[in-house]
Scaffold this motif. Structure first.
Motif, PDB file in Angstrom:
ATOM      1  N   THR A   1       0.841  -1.189   0.000  1.00 41.90           N
ATOM      2  CA  THR A   1       0.000   0.000   0.000  1.00 41.90           C
ATOM      3  C   THR A   1       0.883   1.248   0.000  1.00 41.90           C
ATOM      4  OG1 THR A   1      -0.129  -0.064   2.422  1.00 41.90           O
ATOM      5  CG2 THR A   1      -1.901  -1.137   1.187  1.00 41.90           C
ATOM      6  N   SER A   2       0.309   2.337  -0.429  1.00 42.25           N
ATOM      7  CA  SER A   2       1.091   3.568  -0.538  1.00 42.25           C
ATOM      8  C   SER A   2       1.706   3.950   0.802  1.00 42.25           C
ATOM      9  CB  SER A   2       0.196   4.716  -1.027  1.00 42.25           C
ATOM     10  OG  SER A   2       0.906   5.938  -0.995  1.00 42.25           O
ATOM     11  N   SER A   3       2.944   4.394   0.749  1.00 40.56           N
ATOM     12  CA  SER A   3       3.627   4.850   1.959  1.00 40.56           C
ATOM     13  C   SER A   3       3.389   6.333   2.224  1.00 40.56           C
ATOM     14  CB  SER A   3       5.131   4.573   1.843  1.00 40.56           C
ATOM     15  OG  SER A   3       5.652   5.175   0.681  1.00 40.56           O
ATOM     16  N   LEU A   4       2.571   6.965   1.395  1.00 35.53           N
ATOM     17  CA  LEU A   4       2.259   8.385   1.579  1.00 35.53           C
ATOM     18  C   LEU A   4       1.059   8.564   2.499  1.00 35.53           C
ATOM     19  CD1 LEU A   4       2.546   9.642  -2.119  1.00 35.53           C
ATOM     20  CD2 LEU A   4       4.287   9.776  -0.322  1.00 35.53           C
ATOM     21  N   ASN A   5       1.162   9.499   3.434  1.00 35.02           N
ATOM     22  CA  ASN A   5       0.002   9.797   4.271  1.00 35.02           C
ATOM     23  C   ASN A   5      -0.830  10.900   3.596  1.00 35.02           C
ATOM     24  OD1 ASN A   5       1.125  12.326   4.831  1.00 35.02           O
ATOM     25  ND2 ASN A   5       2.070  11.629   6.737  1.00 35.02           N
ATOM     26  N   PRO A   6      -1.999  11.229   4.130  1.00 35.39           N
ATOM     27  CA  PRO A   6      -2.861  12.221   3.465  1.00 35.39           C
ATOM     28  C   PRO A   6      -2.195  13.568   3.213  1.00 35.39           C
ATOM     29  CG  PRO A   6      -4.111  11.014   5.105  1.00 35.39           C
ATOM     30  CD  PRO A   6      -2.695  10.579   5.268  1.00 35.39           C
ATOM     31  N   HIS A   7      -1.357  14.020   4.150  1.00 38.93           N
ATOM     32  CA  HIS A   7      -0.690  15.311   3.955  1.00 38.93           C
ATOM     33  C   HIS A   7       0.273  15.249   2.770  1.00 38.93           C
ATOM     34  CE1 HIS A   7       1.273  19.124   4.866  1.00 38.93           C
ATOM     35  NE2 HIS A   7       2.437  18.487   4.764  1.00 38.93           N
ATOM     36  N   GLN A   8       1.108  14.218   2.738  1.00 38.52           N
ATOM     37  CA  GLN A   8       2.047  14.072   1.623  1.00 38.52           C
ATOM     38  C   GLN A   8       1.298  13.935   0.301  1.00 38.52           C
ATOM     39  OE1 GLN A   8       3.847  10.637   3.445  1.00 38.52           O
ATOM     40  NE2 GLN A   8       5.828  11.668   3.548  1.00 38.52           N
ATOM     41  N   GLU A   9       0.227  13.160   0.344  1.00 37.68           N
ATOM     42  CA  GLU A   9      -0.596  12.970  -0.855  1.00 37.68           C
ATOM     43  C   GLU A   9      -1.104  14.311  -1.386  1.00 37.68           C
ATOM     44  OE1 GLU A   9      -4.827  10.724  -1.875  1.00 37.68           O
ATOM     45  OE2 GLU A   9      -3.634  10.079  -0.137  1.00 37.68           O
TER      46      GLU A   9
ATOM     47  N   CYS B   1       9.679  10.045  -5.308  1.00 37.98           N
ATOM     48  CA  CYS B   1       9.960   8.623  -5.493  1.00 37.98           C
ATOM     49  C   CYS B   1      10.410   7.957  -4.187  1.00 37.98           C
ATOM     50  CB  CYS B   1      11.013   8.431  -6.580  1.00 37.98           C
ATOM     51  SG  CYS B   1      10.444   8.949  -8.210  1.00 37.98           S
ATOM     52  N   LYS B   2      11.197   8.692  -3.414  1.00 40.89           N
ATOM     53  CA  LYS B   2      11.674   8.137  -2.148  1.00 40.89           C
ATOM     54  C   LYS B   2      10.536   7.983  -1.158  1.00 40.89           C
ATOM     55  CE  LYS B   2      15.141   8.805   1.488  1.00 40.89           C
ATOM     56  NZ  LYS B   2      16.256   9.655   1.972  1.00 40.89           N
ATOM     57  N   GLN B   3       9.723   9.023  -1.008  1.00 37.30           N
ATOM     58  CA  GLN B   3       8.637   8.975  -0.032  1.00 37.30           C
ATOM     59  C   GLN B   3       7.546   7.979  -0.453  1.00 37.30           C
ATOM     60  OE1 GLN B   3       8.738  10.445   2.884  1.00 37.30           O
ATOM     61  NE2 GLN B   3      10.686  11.421   2.422  1.00 37.30           N
ATOM     62  N   ALA B   4       7.292   7.880  -1.759  1.00 39.75           N
ATOM     63  CA  ALA B   4       6.235   6.994  -2.249  1.00 39.75           C
ATOM     64  C   ALA B   4       6.715   5.567  -2.468  1.00 39.75           C
ATOM     65  CB  ALA B   4       5.668   7.551  -3.553  1.00 39.75           C
ATOM     66  N   ASN B   5       8.025   5.332  -2.357  1.00 40.12           N
ATOM     67  CA  ASN B   5       8.624   4.014  -2.568  1.00 40.12           C
ATOM     68  C   ASN B   5       8.285   3.473  -3.959  1.00 40.12           C
ATOM     69  OD1 ASN B   5      10.163   1.719  -1.782  1.00 40.12           O
ATOM     70  ND2 ASN B   5       8.263   0.584  -1.414  1.00 40.12           N
TER      71      ASN B   5
ATOM     72  N   SER C   1       5.703   0.225  -4.465  1.00 43.34           N
ATOM     73  CA  SER C   1       4.414   0.359  -3.784  1.00 43.34           C
ATOM     74  C   SER C   1       3.359   0.912  -4.730  1.00 43.34           C
ATOM     75  CB  SER C   1       4.537   1.306  -2.576  1.00 43.34           C
ATOM     76  OG  SER C   1       5.434   0.811  -1.620  1.00 43.34           O
ATOM     77  N   PHE C   2       2.098   0.743  -4.330  1.00 42.68           N
ATOM     78  CA  PHE C   2       1.013   1.436  -5.007  1.00 42.68           C
ATOM     79  C   PHE C   2       1.133   2.944  -4.761  1.00 42.68           C
ATOM     80  CE2 PHE C   2      -1.365  -2.654  -4.598  1.00 42.68           C
ATOM     81  CZ  PHE C   2      -1.802  -2.776  -5.911  1.00 42.68           C
ATOM     82  N   LEU C   3       0.546   3.720  -5.640  1.00 42.93           N
ATOM     83  CA  LEU C   3       0.283   5.124  -5.358  1.00 42.93           C
ATOM     84  C   LEU C   3      -1.125   5.233  -4.770  1.00 42.93           C
ATOM     85  CD1 LEU C   3       1.597   7.085  -8.484  1.00 42.93           C
ATOM     86  CD2 LEU C   3       2.598   7.027  -6.184  1.00 42.93           C
ATOM     87  N   PRO C   4      -1.402   6.292  -3.997  1.00 40.70           N
ATOM     88  CA  PRO C   4      -2.785   6.523  -3.574  1.00 40.70           C
ATOM     89  C   PRO C   4      -3.687   6.647  -4.805  1.00 40.70           C
ATOM     90  CG  PRO C   4      -1.279   8.008  -2.431  1.00 40.70           C
ATOM     91  CD  PRO C   4      -0.487   7.343  -3.509  1.00 40.70           C
ATOM     92  N   ARG C   5      -4.926   6.225  -4.677  1.00 42.16           N
ATOM     93  CA  ARG C   5      -5.823   6.240  -5.829  1.00 42.16           C
ATOM     94  C   ARG C   5      -5.960   7.650  -6.424  1.00 42.16           C
ATOM     95  NH1 ARG C   5     -11.323   2.852  -6.201  1.00 42.16           N
ATOM     96  NH2 ARG C   5     -11.729   3.669  -4.114  1.00 42.16           N
ATOM     97  N   SER C   6      -5.985   8.665  -5.578  1.00 41.03           N
ATOM     98  CA  SER C   6      -6.144  10.032  -6.070  1.00 41.03           C
ATOM     99  C   SER C   6      -4.995  10.450  -6.972  1.00 41.03           C
ATOM    100  CB  SER C   6      -6.266  11.009  -4.895  1.00 41.03           C
ATOM    101  OG  SER C   6      -5.083  10.968  -4.104  1.00 41.03           O
ATOM    102  N   LEU C   7      -3.755  10.042  -6.613  1.00 39.23           N
ATOM    103  CA  LEU C   7      -2.597  10.369  -7.437  1.00 39.23           C
ATOM    104  C   LEU C   7      -2.529   9.477  -8.667  1.00 39.23           C
ATOM    105  CD1 LEU C   7       0.273  10.975  -4.842  1.00 39.23           C
ATOM    106  CD2 LEU C   7      -0.797  12.670  -6.327  1.00 39.23           C
ATOM    107  N   ALA C   8      -2.782   8.178  -8.481  1.00 39.68           N
ATOM    108  CA  ALA C   8      -2.695   7.237  -9.600  1.00 39.68           C
ATOM    109  C   ALA C   8      -3.668   7.608 -10.713  1.00 39.68           C
ATOM    110  CB  ALA C   8      -2.970   5.821  -9.102  1.00 39.68           C
ATOM    111  N   SER C   9      -4.831   8.138 -10.327  1.00 34.92           N
ATOM    112  CA  SER C   9      -5.846   8.492 -11.330  1.00 34.92           C
ATOM    113  C   SER C   9      -5.415   9.680 -12.188  1.00 34.92           C
ATOM    114  CB  SER C   9      -7.177   8.808 -10.643  1.00 34.92           C
ATOM    115  OG  SER C   9      -7.075   9.971  -9.835  1.00 34.92           O
TER     116      SER C   9
END
Length: 340
Positions: free
Chosen positions: A46-54, A74-78, A152-160
């Motif tokens: 699952t994404s390693s980004l929290n809502p703030h980073q996202e 890339c580092k924060q999102a793995n 890792s996955f990206l959050p759905r909001s970013l991946a979209s």
């Protein structure tokens, strides 16, 4: 100055990223799937980004400023960006040879295949018949590795918001800093070709770019009550292994399972499809150093496959004449309906 403030904001909350993202995915899983807990290895994707980073990276993406923060992103999102550095990190191995070039061929049921048989059979059989998998027999196992197993996955909001399309491939490569003719360039091209290919007769397929989309697809196709199966490890790759117990774990030919193959891409992408008449087996293989538990999928209706498919060249038959089996690689997933 704005860039510096954004970067500091990302770093100050990085420590708490993983647990928040994992908890959000676990909640989504519990709301949609009738299993108590997903496999830990899937949770870790699952994404390693929290809502703030996202939110920060979303703003950068909307302003077309993400390439200026690519290293941090890339580092924060793995995820894997730039040239070949991170790809090399995943595929370097002092024991195993380089990643097999024909590995992705097993996904292309309807693609004409031009891979020479001498290359296709190197290091193990990518396709075989069920009758070849017998307890006590010896089989050459192909490369079971995921070329980019760490991503890792990206959050759905970013991946979209990612231009996930062959028509926009140059825009995509620029976004992730991918160099022409690099390994990552080839991975992106191969994945987009597979994801944009029309389904064969009787097949339902999609490519999912977030953990939530993965759950949504299997629930839509199979319902909420599922079993999930995956190969334990890559042990046995490029070895002649001794086959141990062979157990049929799903044999309902009227209720097709969903097969999801991990695709090489900057972030986690799964190519998922549902094909008619597939049985699933759990196979114990005795490798040189360890015992591995590998999942095997056998297709009992190959009548709609391309007549030039590699499986038919290797096995000497044509579409609809035989069943065709293959191993489920590292990070691959088989979803089956709960019986009863």
């Amino acid at each position: 100055m704005t860039h510096l403030i954004l970067l500091l904001g990302i770093l100050t909350v990085a420590y708490f990223s993983g647990s928040q993202a994992e908890n959000a995915f676990l909640q989504y899983w519990e709301e949609h799937i009738g299993l108590p807990h997903p496999p830990q290895w899937l949770v870790e994707k699952t994404s390693s980004l929290n809502p703030h980073q996202e939110a920060v990276f979303m703003k950068l993406m909307e302003k077309n400023e993400l390439p200026s923060h690519l290293h941090s992103f890339c580092k924060q999102a793995n995820i894997g960006c730039s040239t070949n550095a991170l790809v090399k990190k995943a595929t370097d191995n002092s024991i195993l040879p380089p990643m097999a070039q024909w590995n992705e061929a097993k996904l292309k049921y309807d693609f004409p295949n031009e891979i020479p048989l001498s290359v296709a059979s190197q290091g193990g059989l990518p396709y075989f018949q069920k009758s070849m998998v017998k307890e006590g027999s010896v089989m050459p196992i192909p490369d079971l590795r995921d070329p980019m197993s760490y991503k890792s996955f990206l959050p759905r909001s970013l991946a979209s918001k990612i231009p996930f399309s062959f028509a926009r491939i140059e825009e995509l490569k620029k976004l992730f800093g991918v160099v022409d003719e690099s390994s990552m360039d080839k991975y992106i091209q191969d994945t987009l070709k597979i994801c944009e290919k029309s389904p064969i007769q009787g097949e339902k397929r999609t490519c999912v770019t977030s953990a939530e989309n993965l759950v949504d697809f299997v629930v839509e196709e199979l319902g909420h009550y599922l079993h999930i199966w995956s190969t334990e490890s890559i042990d046995g790759s490029y070895e002649n292994v001794t086959i141990g117990a062979v157990k049929l774990i799903y044999g309902n030919l009227s209720e097709s399972p969903a097969l999801c193959h991990s695709q090489p891409f900057p972030f986690q992408v799964y190519y998922c499809h549902v094909l008619q008449k597939v049985k699933v087996y759990a196979v114990v293989i005795h490798a040189h150093k360890k015992v591995n538990h590998v999942i095997m999928a056998c297709h009992y209706d190959t009548s709609t496959w391309n007549s030039n498919h590699l499986a038919f060249k290797l096995l000497g038959f044509g579409p609809g004449q035989i069943e065709v089996c293959h191993w489920i690689n590292e990070n691959g997933i088989v979803w089956t309906k709960t019986v009863g």
